[in-house]
Design a protein around this motif. Sequence first.
Motif, PDB file in Angstrom:
ATOM      1  N   ILE A 281      71.542  31.823  11.951  1.00 28.85           N
ATOM      2  CA  ILE A 281      70.598  32.260  10.718  1.00 28.85           C
ATOM      3  C   ILE A 281      69.647  30.925  10.834  1.00 28.85           C
ATOM      4  O   ILE A 281      69.879  29.613  10.623  1.00 28.85           O
ATOM      5  N   PRO A 283      67.483  28.045   9.718  1.00 27.47           N
ATOM      6  CA  PRO A 283      67.388  27.379   8.399  1.00 27.47           C
ATOM      7  C   PRO A 283      65.998  27.536   7.480  1.00 27.47           C
ATOM      8  O   PRO A 283      65.929  27.305   6.262  1.00 27.47           O
ATOM      9  N   ASP A 284      64.977  27.852   8.284  1.00 30.19           N
ATOM     10  CA  ASP A 284      63.548  27.747   7.624  1.00 30.19           C
ATOM     11  C   ASP A 284      63.369  29.326   6.861  1.00 30.19           C
ATOM     12  O   ASP A 284      63.064  29.325   5.830  1.00 30.19           O
ATOM     13  N   THR A 285      63.697  30.298   7.704  1.00 24.40           N
ATOM     14  CA  THR A 285      63.224  31.622   7.262  1.00 24.40           C
ATOM     15  C   THR A 285      64.448  32.367   6.772  1.00 24.40           C
ATOM     16  O   THR A 285      64.419  33.299   6.159  1.00 24.40           O
ATOM     17  N   GLY A 286      65.655  31.934   7.272  1.00 24.94           N
ATOM     18  CA  GLY A 286      66.914  32.641   7.019  1.00 24.94           C
ATOM     19  C   GLY A 286      67.029  33.870   7.839  1.00 24.94           C
ATOM     20  O   GLY A 286      67.906  34.775   7.491  1.00 24.94           O
ATOM     21  N   ARG A 288      67.780  36.202  10.799  1.00 26.27           N
ATOM     22  CA  ARG A 288      68.976  36.381  11.939  1.00 26.27           C
ATOM     23  C   ARG A 288      68.743  36.867  13.135  1.00 26.27           C
ATOM     24  O   ARG A 288      67.862  37.602  13.616  1.00 26.27           O
ATOM     25  N   GLN A 315      75.198  28.322  11.747  1.00 22.10           N
ATOM     26  CA  GLN A 315      74.137  27.998  10.611  1.00 22.10           C
ATOM     27  C   GLN A 315      74.209  26.575  10.468  1.00 22.10           C
ATOM     28  O   GLN A 315      75.350  25.827  10.433  1.00 22.10           O
ATOM     29  N   ASP A 317      74.091  24.461   8.234  1.00 23.10           N
ATOM     30  CA  ASP A 317      74.970  23.910   6.880  1.00 23.10           C
ATOM     31  C   ASP A 317      76.344  23.828   7.303  1.00 23.10           C
ATOM     32  O   ASP A 317      76.775  22.805   6.817  1.00 23.10           O
ATOM     33  N   SER A 335      75.753  29.334   0.812  1.00 20.93           N
ATOM     34  CA  SER A 335      75.036  29.662   2.047  1.00 20.93           C
ATOM     35  C   SER A 335      75.896  30.950   2.633  1.00 20.93           C
ATOM     36  O   SER A 335      76.851  31.283   2.250  1.00 20.93           O
ATOM     37  N   ALA A 336      75.350  31.579   3.768  1.00 16.00           N
ATOM     38  CA  ALA A 336      75.896  32.747   4.118  1.00 16.00           C
ATOM     39  C   ALA A 336      77.250  32.336   4.781  1.00 16.00           C
ATOM     40  O   ALA A 336      78.316  33.202   4.419  1.00 16.00           O
TER      41      ALA A 336
END
Length: 359
Positions: A281, A283-286, A288, A315, A317, A335-336
């Motif tokens: 994922i 980090p800037d646009t999300g 996939r 991810q 995160d 977060s996902a």
Amino acid sequence: MITRDEVIAALDRVLDPELHRSIVALGMVGTVEVDGSRVVITIKLTVAGCPLKAEIQRRVSEAVAVLPGVEGVQVGLDTMTDEERAGVRDSIIGGPRKDSPFDADSPTKVILVASGKGGVGKSSVTCNLAVAMAEAGYSVGLLDADVYGYSVPRMMGADRQPVMMDDLIIPVESHGVRLMSIGFMTADDNPVIWRGPMLHKALTSFVTEVFWDDPDVLLVDLPPGTGDVSLSLAGLLPAAHVVVVTTPQLTAQRVARRAAAMADRVELPVVGVIENMSWFIAPDTGARYEVFAGGGGAALAADIGVPLLGQVPLQSDVARAGDEGLPVVAARPDSAAAKELRIIATKVAGAVGLARATG
Ligand SMILES: Nc1ncnc2c1ncn2[C@@H]1O[C@H](COP(=O)(O)OP(=O)(O)OP(=O)(O)O)[C@@H](O)[C@H]1O
Ligand SMILES: [Mg+2]
């Protein structure tokens, strides 16, 4: 006018932060003096230099300060005598010690988290499951059995030595999880070299000499691969369940198959597979991205005939939170990865038959 009995009753509701027992029942309350609206209390710490003394002092003064008629609270500290400490030790263990507190009669669900390969994110997943289960209201122990490459203390932000009460090791509590790791016992970055018998002895003491206090669940972070540690633990934790962590690549899945074969050999049931780093994922646009030619988790689960419990995205995160000492489920709950890890924690709880959390 406030009475001494009222103060004692308030103190009885104060729990020791690590022993989770009333400080009155533990015999930690020394003198209590009431002088008009001022209360002066002495607390006897179980060990000198107790790392949680400030927290204990805070709990005590808060509990007493709210009583009607109290205008000032002073909390002094003292240390128990050897005899008093031995009394506490005996009272919390409550009877002779068993060979393993996690034998077949134990109320605790034990979950070994295994992987074939290193670096698949087993420790990250284990720490996150532990924190997610603690947040769900379960009492949770986390045993870092990766004696070679321990990483749980760093990921959980716990870097102090456990308190010893004679021969009883009090686990270090962090983010609501009781932890034990060889990392607490060795100086930073010292390589730990183990020979078979020593290894078995260390693991045995981590299981039997730690005051786990019958948690609802004990998660165990195994070292990568299949070896001595798994064999030792299978003997010490005869009712354990196994969860296998893998990544999507087919090579990883083949290696992970060996972890399942190990579980078979020691006759422990595998209850499911967790796939980690399933997709990326950004980090800037999300957005996939499928990084690895995938399907490893599902293929492994089908191969050993157990459910795929979930897929955790790759991810940043997750890694960042681990470095900060606060697993992503707590650090970035939206977060996902955190959402998926919480769902997996619920499924793992179901798979091992954990009753609904009451805590
Ligand atoms: N889903 C994820 N997204 C991003 N980074 C991750 C993820 N899972 C794990 N990592 C990172 O990958 C690295 C390896 O993870 P971890 O230490 O949890 O793996 P491990 O299987 O326990 O490794 P070892 O074999 O060394 O014990 C760590 O830097 C961790 O932060
Ligand atoms: Mg690890």
